[in-house]
Write an enzyme that holds these catalytic residues in place. Structure first.
Site, PDB file in Angstrom:
ATOM      1  N   TRP A 157       0.345  -6.998   3.966  1.00  0.00           N
ATOM      2  CA  TRP A 157       0.321  -5.538   3.838  1.00  0.00           C
ATOM      3  C   TRP A 157       1.736  -5.032   3.606  1.00  0.00           C
ATOM      4  O   TRP A 157       1.985  -4.215   2.735  1.00  0.00           O
ATOM      5  CB  TRP A 157      -0.261  -4.924   5.124  1.00  0.00           C
ATOM      6  N   ARG A 165     -15.859  -6.457  -3.515  1.00  0.00           N
ATOM      7  CA  ARG A 165     -16.888  -5.450  -3.739  1.00  0.00           C
ATOM      8  C   ARG A 165     -16.256  -4.137  -4.181  1.00  0.00           C
ATOM      9  O   ARG A 165     -15.072  -3.879  -3.915  1.00  0.00           O
ATOM     10  CB  ARG A 165     -17.664  -5.210  -2.427  1.00  0.00           C
ATOM     11  N   PHE A 182       0.267  -5.823  11.867  1.00  0.00           N
ATOM     12  CA  PHE A 182       0.386  -4.375  11.721  1.00  0.00           C
ATOM     13  C   PHE A 182       1.780  -3.956  12.181  1.00  0.00           C
ATOM     14  O   PHE A 182       2.415  -4.654  12.981  1.00  0.00           O
ATOM     15  CB  PHE A 182      -0.694  -3.677  12.553  1.00  0.00           C
ATOM     16  N   THR A 213      -7.474  -6.415   2.292  1.00  0.00           N
ATOM     17  CA  THR A 213      -6.018  -6.509   2.144  1.00  0.00           C
ATOM     18  C   THR A 213      -5.570  -7.964   2.133  1.00  0.00           C
ATOM     19  O   THR A 213      -4.777  -8.384   1.287  1.00  0.00           O
ATOM     20  CB  THR A 213      -5.350  -5.744   3.303  1.00  0.00           C
ATOM     21  N   LYS A 269      -9.540  -7.413   5.894  1.00  0.00           N
ATOM     22  CA  LYS A 269     -10.087  -8.515   5.073  1.00  0.00           C
ATOM     23  C   LYS A 269      -9.753  -8.284   3.605  1.00  0.00           C
ATOM     24  O   LYS A 269      -9.264  -9.166   2.920  1.00  0.00           O
ATOM     25  CB  LYS A 269     -11.603  -8.605   5.226  1.00  0.00           C
ATOM     26  N   PHE A 293     -17.332  -6.768   7.121  1.00  0.00           N
ATOM     27  CA  PHE A 293     -17.312  -6.727   8.595  1.00  0.00           C
ATOM     28  C   PHE A 293     -17.005  -8.102   9.199  1.00  0.00           C
ATOM     29  O   PHE A 293     -16.266  -8.896   8.603  1.00  0.00           O
ATOM     30  CB  PHE A 293     -18.612  -6.130   9.138  1.00  0.00           C
ATOM     31  N   LYS A 315     -13.527   5.207   7.166  1.00  0.00           N
ATOM     32  CA  LYS A 315     -12.724   4.018   6.837  1.00  0.00           C
ATOM     33  C   LYS A 315     -11.794   4.210   5.650  1.00  0.00           C
ATOM     34  O   LYS A 315     -10.793   3.506   5.516  1.00  0.00           O
ATOM     35  CB  LYS A 315     -13.650   2.827   6.537  1.00  0.00           C
ATOM     36  N   ALA A 325     -22.080  -4.741   4.875  1.00  0.00           N
ATOM     37  CA  ALA A 325     -22.537  -5.949   5.578  1.00  0.00           C
ATOM     38  C   ALA A 325     -23.249  -5.641   6.887  1.00  0.00           C
ATOM     39  O   ALA A 325     -23.745  -6.561   7.541  1.00  0.00           O
ATOM     40  CB  ALA A 325     -21.347  -6.870   5.842  1.00  0.00           C
TER      41      ALA A 325
HETATM   42  N1  LIG Z   1      -1.349  -5.203   8.220  1.00  0.00           N
HETATM   43  C1  LIG Z   1      -1.722  -3.918   8.068  1.00  0.00           C
HETATM   44  N2  LIG Z   1      -0.914  -2.913   8.505  1.00  0.00           N
HETATM   45  C2  LIG Z   1      -1.296  -1.611   8.357  1.00  0.00           C
HETATM   46  N3  LIG Z   1      -2.471  -1.213   7.808  1.00  0.00           N
HETATM   47  C3  LIG Z   1      -3.303  -2.196   7.367  1.00  0.00           C
HETATM   48  C4  LIG Z   1      -2.984  -3.568   7.468  1.00  0.00           C
HETATM   49  N4  LIG Z   1      -4.024  -4.292   6.947  1.00  0.00           N
HETATM   50  C5  LIG Z   1      -4.941  -3.398   6.537  1.00  0.00           C
HETATM   51  N5  LIG Z   1      -4.505  -2.147   6.784  1.00  0.00           N
HETATM   52  C6  LIG Z   1      -5.238  -0.892   6.517  1.00  0.00           C
HETATM   53  O1  LIG Z   1      -6.402  -0.952   7.335  1.00  0.00           O
HETATM   54  C7  LIG Z   1      -7.539  -0.417   6.621  1.00  0.00           C
HETATM   55  C8  LIG Z   1      -8.604  -1.495   6.529  1.00  0.00           C
HETATM   56  O2  LIG Z   1      -8.131  -2.523   5.672  1.00  0.00           O
HETATM   57  P1  LIG Z   1      -9.188  -3.343   4.777  1.00  0.00           P
HETATM   58  O3  LIG Z   1      -8.424  -4.394   4.072  1.00  0.00           O
HETATM   59  O4  LIG Z   1     -10.008  -2.410   3.996  1.00  0.00           O
HETATM   60  O5  LIG Z   1     -10.055  -4.006   5.939  1.00  0.00           O
HETATM   61  P2  LIG Z   1     -11.554  -4.590   5.866  1.00  0.00           P
HETATM   62  O6  LIG Z   1     -11.787  -5.089   4.485  1.00  0.00           O
HETATM   63  O7  LIG Z   1     -11.550  -5.681   6.883  1.00  0.00           O
HETATM   64  O8  LIG Z   1     -12.434  -3.452   6.236  1.00  0.00           O
HETATM   65  C9  LIG Z   1      -7.001   0.027   5.250  1.00  0.00           C
HETATM   66  O9  LIG Z   1      -6.670   1.407   5.319  1.00  0.00           O
HETATM   67  C10 LIG Z   1      -5.724  -0.777   5.082  1.00  0.00           C
HETATM   68  O10 LIG Z   1      -4.786  -0.114   4.245  1.00  0.00           O
HETATM   69  O1  LIG Z   2     -19.337  -3.933   4.619  1.00  0.00           O
HETATM   70  C1  LIG Z   2     -18.210  -3.757   5.127  1.00  0.00           C
HETATM   71  O2  LIG Z   2     -17.095  -4.192   4.479  1.00  0.00           O
HETATM   72  P1  LIG Z   2     -15.608  -4.104   5.088  1.00  0.00           P
HETATM   73  O3  LIG Z   2     -15.633  -4.880   6.388  1.00  0.00           O
HETATM   74  O4  LIG Z   2     -14.730  -4.777   4.047  1.00  0.00           O
HETATM   75  O5  LIG Z   2     -15.311  -2.665   5.304  1.00  0.00           O
HETATM   76 MG   LIG Z   3     -13.152  -4.862   2.991  1.00  0.00          MG
END
Ligand SMILES: Nc1ncnc2c1ncn2[C@@H]1O[C@H](COP(=O)(O)OP(=O)(O)O)[C@@H](O)[C@H]1O
Ligand SMILES: O=COP(=O)(O)O
Ligand SMILES: [Mg+2]
Length: 558
Positions: A412, A96, A384, A75, A73, A303, A107, A275
């Protein structure tokens, strides 16, 4: 596959001086406090001079139920913002701030990933501008003043067994969940059971993120209930005269942090509740400030849509008079397979059958956004590296067969250039007329509000309340808190309160095991299942892979 790590990409980037980024928003050095060359805080008093008529389009980014690694999300929020910027749209990202809990835990950071990041990611993921330390200090000042009041005679008649306020630290530390303090006899306080939550679960964080300005924040803090007397009279931070000093600690923290994406799009990164244990949205002040300066604001709720999006709409939008113009629901091949029953270490293997089995989870979230909240939505397939063409084609085909808007997102790997298809679909959706609806009315009884969320959003048959919870609900309604919105605390892995029930579970009830009022934040927290307000570290914490060299160059952060 030889991909550069997030931190390698971030450290290779040529950042713009933050004054140049501020200049994109017509902000001068008089309006910002510089924190080095690449971070600044923006004076929230600017909002008082809000120009009338400015109506930025607000785009919410949510997701399906995630794997423990997260589905992208943050990203996607960053990448689609860069894509909109590339299309010539005046865009701001509103995110955030990361908590050190996940940074050193499982994470990792929360500054995005690949070529869709906010930078400087090391600063943002670690101490940033000190907001979480200030929030923790305000929380713990209140705890110290509460115990100090009891130690010096307890004039307010606090019942030691009915203290609801806990200390916080921004760390995953299960050792601190349940402690005994005040030991050592007379002169060392009054011994009692206590415990720590992680800072992002603090009610101070929630009040901080829902406040409109410093006066509103101080009033909210003053309303925080820290304990009850023997006859159940609530004792507040104001009763302890703590709210002024607490708000003073937050004077600068309340100013939104301005940074930039790898492609120079301005980003407000401010506030950071999770969340699953809190409402999961960045601050109202930063969101409104972004909407004041830009034409398009892209923001994230944590989430899956059963948690962050529901609370973004039912709590934040309702209370702050905001209305999303479109919702992006992030889905990944890996999370769909996970929801289809594939175990974590097999998610990189092609599995069309499991992928199709996981689709009902996605469709439930699409139904919630479009049919319960009545908002236009698009599914963003966050690609991915190991996703196969067959898997991507199956998701896209199934969405189209079911009339679901869908766009492939490659932000990404490619940054804004990889988000063009998604950005163009968002630009189309935000022009659609939509009438936001909530999942419950505030004037419904507390139990009915919880049942509305559980049945409409989770797909539950109903809600089981423990006897103690029903008693607490009755007490809160008698105290006048019945019209507050509900902040559900639930596992992020399942639509139910059982983290093992994946996909689109049916025929289940959720159990509310505890209810408490966040009178300062202005919502009722309903705790379900085993959700923790102080997470623990995994067997091999991410912290073990983080280091710094003789030049102060950090490695291993992701
Ligand atoms: N398309 C992608 N390919 C590889 N890794 C990704 C991709 N999108 C996100 N990630 C990795 O996955 C993890 C979670 O991404 P993030 O954007 O923080 O997700 P969320 O906000 O939904 O928790 C991070 O380490 C990010 O670098
Ligand atoms: O509260 C959780 O946030 P992410 O889903 O962005 O990790
Ligand atoms: Mg996030």
């Amino acid at each position: 596959m030889g991909f550069k790590s997030d931190i390698e990409i971030a450290q290779e980037a040529q950042l713009k001086d933050i004054r140049e980024i501020a200049g994109k928003l017509d902000l001068t050095e008089e309006n910002i406090d510089l924190y080095g060359r690449y971070k600044a805080k923006v004076d929230y008093n600017l909002l008082k001079e809000e120009k009338t008529g400015r109506k930025a389009k607000l785009i919410l980014v949510s997701a399906i139920n995630p794997t423990p690694a997260g589905e992208g999300k943050t990203t996607t929020t960053i990448g689609v913002s860069d894509a909109l910027s590339r299309l010539g749209k005046k865009t701001i990202v509103a995110l955030r701030e990361p908590s050190l809990g996940p940074v050193f835990g499982v994470k990792g950071g929360a500054a995005g990933g690949g070529y869709a990041q906010v930078v400087p990611m090391e600063d943002i993921n670690l101490h940033f501008t000190g907001d979480f330390h200030a929030i923790g200090a305000a929380n713990n000042l209140l705890a110290a003043m509460l115990d100090n009041h009891i130690n010096h005679g307890n004039q307010l008649g606090i019942d030691n067994r009915k203290i609801t306020w806990r200390r916080v630290v921004d760390m995953n530390d299960r050792q601190l969940r349940n402690i005994v303090n005040g030991m050592g006899g007379k002169g060392n306080g009054v011994a009692r059971e206590d415990g720590f939550d992680i800072t992002v679960a603090s009610e101070v964080m929630a009040a901080f993120c829902l406040a409109n300005n410093i006066v509103d924040l101080k009033e909210r803090i003053g309303n925080i209930i820290v304990a009850y007397t023997r006859d159940d009279r609530p004792i507040t931070a104001k009763d302890l005269n703590a709210h002024g000093a607490m708000a003073a600690l937050l004077k600068d923290a309340l100013k939104p942090n301005l940074v930039q994406t790898l492609e120079g799009t301005p980003a407000f990164v401010h506030g950071g509740p999770f969340a699953n244990i809190a409402h999961g949205c960045n601050s109202v002040i930063a969101t409104k400030m972004a909407m004041h300066f830009a034409d398009y604001v892209v923001t994230e709720a944590g989430f899956g849509a059963d948690l962050g999006a529901e609370k973004f709409i039912d709590i934040k939008c309702r209370k702050a008079d905001l209305k999303p113009d479109a919702v992006i629901i992030v889905a990944t091949v890996r999370a769909l397979k996970y929801n289809g029953g594939v175990v974590k270490d097999k998610l990189n293997e092609e599995n069309l059958e499991a992928l199709e089995k996981g689709l009902p989870n996605l469709l439930k979230h699409v139904e919630n956004i479009t049919k319960v909240f009545k908002l236009p939505a698009v599914v963003a397939i966050n690609r991915f590296p190991l996703d196969t063409e067959a898997e991507l084609a199956l998701v896209k085909r199934k969405c189209k067969e079911l009339g679901v808007n869908v766009a492939l997102s490659e932000v990404w790997a490619k940054g804004g250039e990889g988000g063009q298809e998604l950005a163009k679909e968002v630009l189309r959706l935000v022009e659609e007329e939509s009438k936001l609806e909530y999942s419950y009315a505030l004037n419904m009884p507390i139990a009915e509000k919880i049942e509305a969320i559980a049945t409409k959003i989770y797909g539950a048959n109903g809600v089981d309340f423990t006897p103690a919870t029903l008693k607490e609900i009755d007490k809160l309604e008698k105290l006048g808190f019945g019209d507050l919105p509900i902040c559900m605390a639930k596992t992020q892995y399942s639509l139910s309160d059982n983290p093992n029930l994946l996909g689109r579970p049916e025929g289940f009830n959720i159990t509310v095991r505890q209810i408490k009022v966040s009178a300062g934040a202005g919502f009722i927290v309903a705790l379900t299942g085993e959700v923790m307000t102080m997470p623990g570290l995994p067997k091999v914490p991410s912290a073990e892979r983080i280091d710094v060299d003789e030049k102060g160059r950090i490695s291993g952060l992701f």
